[in-house]
Design a protein around this motif. Structure first.
Motif, short mmCIF file in Angstrom:
data_model
loop_
_atom_site.label_atom_id
_atom_site.label_comp_id
_atom_site.label_asym_id
_atom_site.label_seq_id
_atom_site.Cartn_x
_atom_site.Cartn_y
_atom_site.Cartn_z
N ASP A 193 -3.55 -0.09 -7.16
CA ASP A 193 -4.87 -0.66 -7.45
C ASP A 193 -4.90 -1.34 -8.81
O ASP A 193 -5.53 -2.39 -8.98
CB ASP A 193 -5.93 0.44 -7.37
CG ASP A 193 -6.17 0.93 -5.94
OD1 ASP A 193 -5.81 0.20 -4.99
OD2 ASP A 193 -6.69 2.05 -5.79
N ARG B 207 -1.92 9.72 -4.13
CA ARG B 207 -3.04 9.25 -4.96
C ARG B 207 -2.54 8.57 -6.23
O ARG B 207 -3.09 7.56 -6.67
CB ARG B 207 -3.95 10.43 -5.31
CG ARG B 207 -4.77 10.93 -4.11
CD ARG B 207 -5.55 12.18 -4.45
NE ARG B 207 -6.37 12.63 -3.33
CZ ARG B 207 -6.93 13.82 -3.24
NH1 ARG B 207 -6.76 14.71 -4.24
NH2 ARG B 207 -7.66 14.15 -2.20
N GLY C 19 0.84 -1.19 0.00
CA GLY C 19 0.00 0.00 0.00
C GLY C 19 0.87 1.24 0.00
O GLY C 19 2.10 1.16 -0.04
N GLN D 233 -1.26 5.18 -5.22
CA GLN D 233 -2.40 4.30 -4.93
C GLN D 233 -3.04 3.80 -6.21
O GLN D 233 -3.42 2.62 -6.30
CB GLN D 233 -3.44 5.05 -4.08
CG GLN D 233 -4.61 4.18 -3.62
CD GLN D 233 -4.21 3.17 -2.56
OE1 GLN D 233 -3.46 3.50 -1.66
NE2 GLN D 233 -4.70 1.94 -2.68
N ASP D 234 -3.13 4.65 -7.21
CA ASP D 234 -3.70 4.24 -8.49
C ASP D 234 -2.86 3.13 -9.13
O ASP D 234 -3.40 2.16 -9.68
CB ASP D 234 -3.79 5.45 -9.43
CG ASP D 234 -4.42 5.10 -10.76
OD1 ASP D 234 -5.57 4.62 -10.77
OD2 ASP D 234 -3.76 5.31 -11.80
N PRO E 83 -6.40 -0.20 1.24
CA PRO E 83 -7.17 0.92 0.67
C PRO E 83 -6.58 2.27 1.04
O PRO E 83 -5.91 2.42 2.06
CB PRO E 83 -8.56 0.74 1.31
CG PRO E 83 -8.61 -0.68 1.75
CD PRO E 83 -7.21 -1.06 2.12
N ALA E 84 -6.84 3.24 0.21
CA ALA E 84 -6.28 4.58 0.41
C ALA E 84 -6.76 5.21 1.70
O ALA E 84 -6.04 6.02 2.30
CB ALA E 84 -6.64 5.48 -0.78
N ASP E 85 -7.96 4.86 2.15
CA ASP E 85 -8.50 5.51 3.35
C ASP E 85 -8.23 4.72 4.63
O ASP E 85 -8.72 5.08 5.70
CB ASP E 85 -10.01 5.72 3.21
CG ASP E 85 -10.77 4.42 2.96
OD1 ASP E 85 -10.10 3.38 2.76
OD2 ASP E 85 -12.01 4.45 2.95
N ALA E 86 -7.47 3.64 4.54
CA ALA E 86 -7.13 2.89 5.75
C ALA E 86 -6.15 3.71 6.56
O ALA E 86 -5.24 4.33 6.04
CB ALA E 86 -6.52 1.53 5.38
N VAL F 153 -6.67 -2.70 8.47
CA VAL F 153 -7.63 -3.64 7.88
C VAL F 153 -7.93 -4.74 8.89
O VAL F 153 -7.13 -5.03 9.77
CB VAL F 153 -7.09 -4.25 6.57
CG1 VAL F 153 -6.96 -3.19 5.50
CG2 VAL F 153 -5.76 -4.95 6.79
#
Length: 472
Positions: free
Chosen positions: A314, A307, A176, A310-311, A364-367, A350
């Motif tokens: 993903d 961001r 991540g 992260q893209d 995930p980005a918001d973790a 998580v």
């Protein structure tokens, strides 16, 4: 998407050379500022891959930089290769079994860190050359992350002054974006000078430096109740004054590592620790002197780069671990406690996934990472240039950092797959920054907004040279 897949293929094309480099560095663990052979291996690989090489960056014998490309933006990809003391371990063995020798080991995975970063830089180099794109990519081989603050000295010397974007990563249980959570810290040696005497015949004539060290420890321990909850203070006695209990110890030295969430908070805490040292000297009628060894800043975030990374994560998905990798990781998990494993999931933000010894998802980005915050000299780079870091899954979930279990997993197939995976993430992020002028501009604007509120002040004293004999 097509461009990303092309650079990922370039990572695959070069992977064997860098897996072999990682394994060679694992086999020659060297402590901070003494990474002579490891740096030589990285330098030779840079030359073999066609980089223009600069040795002894910032006057540090074990720091190296390789550059490729012409004109245009400069992307820096940061690597490390220092090991740790006391973490020697036979590779692939899930029981503690130190190797003969001085006892050093890659218990933080820096053999992987440097190799994956140079693999990413090589893929970017080859992509720029194949497509005729303006831009430069640099690999920085950075020594002494473990307590030596080499990147801070390099930043202070201007090694990153013309860099547009910096990218790095660190081995982990999970894959991540690395949240910009770290503690600023400083290491200070306190030396107490007393007076020797016969401990039985004339104890009243002696002034014990060791007593001063112990009283300082008592004072710091009482201070813990009255300092910020996210601050940390650790110590190690470097010189206890000898092994003869019938001699009053005339000299003793202790090293304190003081950590805080920000540089201003760190400065306040260090002043309190210094007052405690003065008090210990006063109580024992000894004299105290101090010497800063190293210091690092807290990490500065960069939302646009995070961001973009992260893209890439993903789109790439988790590392391609197979059943053989999971069986091997499960053997190492069996040496850990449930608390170790739960803490690893908690830091990743998580829920615990039973029967999952290796990472099988992208965080995930918001973790939100919770607790377990350490320090890194990447922090100082992040104050000088927009910086982003990945976490790359390379070992069994729950493996503690700085442990023999982590050393043991440093040459396993899962570690190699994680190395290649995170190299693709970094190479893809670098390519995005080079091809998207808007991303580059937003990253720089984000960085300027952050340092505009709190300008960077290097925590290293201006007259402090890199402690290149730190591990001598």
């Amino acid at each position: 998407m097509q461009n990303t897949e092309e650079i990922w293929r370039l990572v695959d094309t070069n992977q064997d050379d860098f897996i072999a480099l990682s394994d060679r560095v694992w086999e020659m663990p060297e402590l901070c500022y003494a990474e002579v052979r490891s740096c030589a291996e990285h330098t030779a690989m840079l030359e073999a891959k066609g980089f223009r090489v600069t040795r002894e960056v910032a006057g540090i014998p074990t720091a190296v930089m390789g550059e490729a490309g012409e004109d245009g933006p400069v992307i820096a990809i940061l690597g490390e290769y220092d090991a740790l003391p006391g973490l020697s371990q036979e590779a692939g063995v899930a029981q503690q079994k130190p190797l003969p020798g001085p006892g050093f080991g890659h218990g933080c995975g820096h053999n992987l860190l440097g190799s994956a970063s140079m693999l990413a830089a090589t893929a970017v180099k080859d992509y720029l050359d194949a497509n005729g794109i303006r831009g430069r990519v640099r690999y920085y081989g950075c020594p002494a992350e473990e307590g030596g603050a080499a990147k801070g000295f390099m930043a202070r010397a201007g090694a990153f002054s013309d860099v547009d974007i910096a990218i790095s990563w660190h081995p982990s249980s999970f894959s991540g974006v690395n949240p910009a959570n770290s503690l600023a810290n400083t290491r200070i040696d306190f030396s107490f000078q007393g007076r020797a005497s016969h401990a039985a015949a004339s104890p009243h004539l002696g002034r014990s430096a060791l007593d001063a060290v112990e009283l300082m420890s008592v004072g710091v321990n009482y201070m813990r109740e009255h300092m910020p909850s996210d601050a940390r203070v650790h110590s190690a006695i470097l010189d206890a004054g000898g092994v003869a209990p019938n001699v009053v110890q005339a000299f003793a030295k202790v090293r304190y590592l003081v950590r805080a969430a920000t540089l201003p908070e760190l400065s306040k805490l260090v002043e309190r620790v210094r007052k405690i040292a003065d008090g210990a000297a006063l109580m024992t009628e000894t004299k105290v002197t101090s010497q800063v060894v190293s210091a690092v800043s807290n990490l500065l975030a960069n939302t646009p780069l995070e961001r973009a990374m992260q893209d890439n994560l993903d789109r790439l998905g988790p590392p391609p671990f197979d059943e053989a990798d999971r069986r091997a990781a499960a053997e190492f998990q069996a040496t850990l406690s449930d608390e170790d494993i739960e803490a690893s999931y908690r830091r990743a933000g998580v829920p615990v996934r039973p029967n999952a010894p290796l990472c099988d998802l992208i965080i995930p980005a918001d973790a939100m990472a919770a607790g377990g915050i350490g320090s890194t000299d990447v922090g100082d780079v992040s104050w000088v240039v927009p910086t982003v870091q990945a976490r790359g899954a390379t070992y069994a979930i729950g493996t503690p950092g700085h442990s023999w279990q982590l050393t043991a997993q440093g040459k396993m197939p899962a570690a190699h797959k994680g190395l290649v995976h995170v190299a693709k993430v970094m190479a893809g992020t670098a390519l995005d920054a080079l091809r998207d002028e808007t991303l580059m501009a937003r990253a720089k604007a984000d960085h300027q907004a952050r340092i505009g509120r709190t300008p960077y002040v290097c925590p290293l004293p201006a007259d402090l040279d890199p402690p290149i004999k730190m591990s001598a």
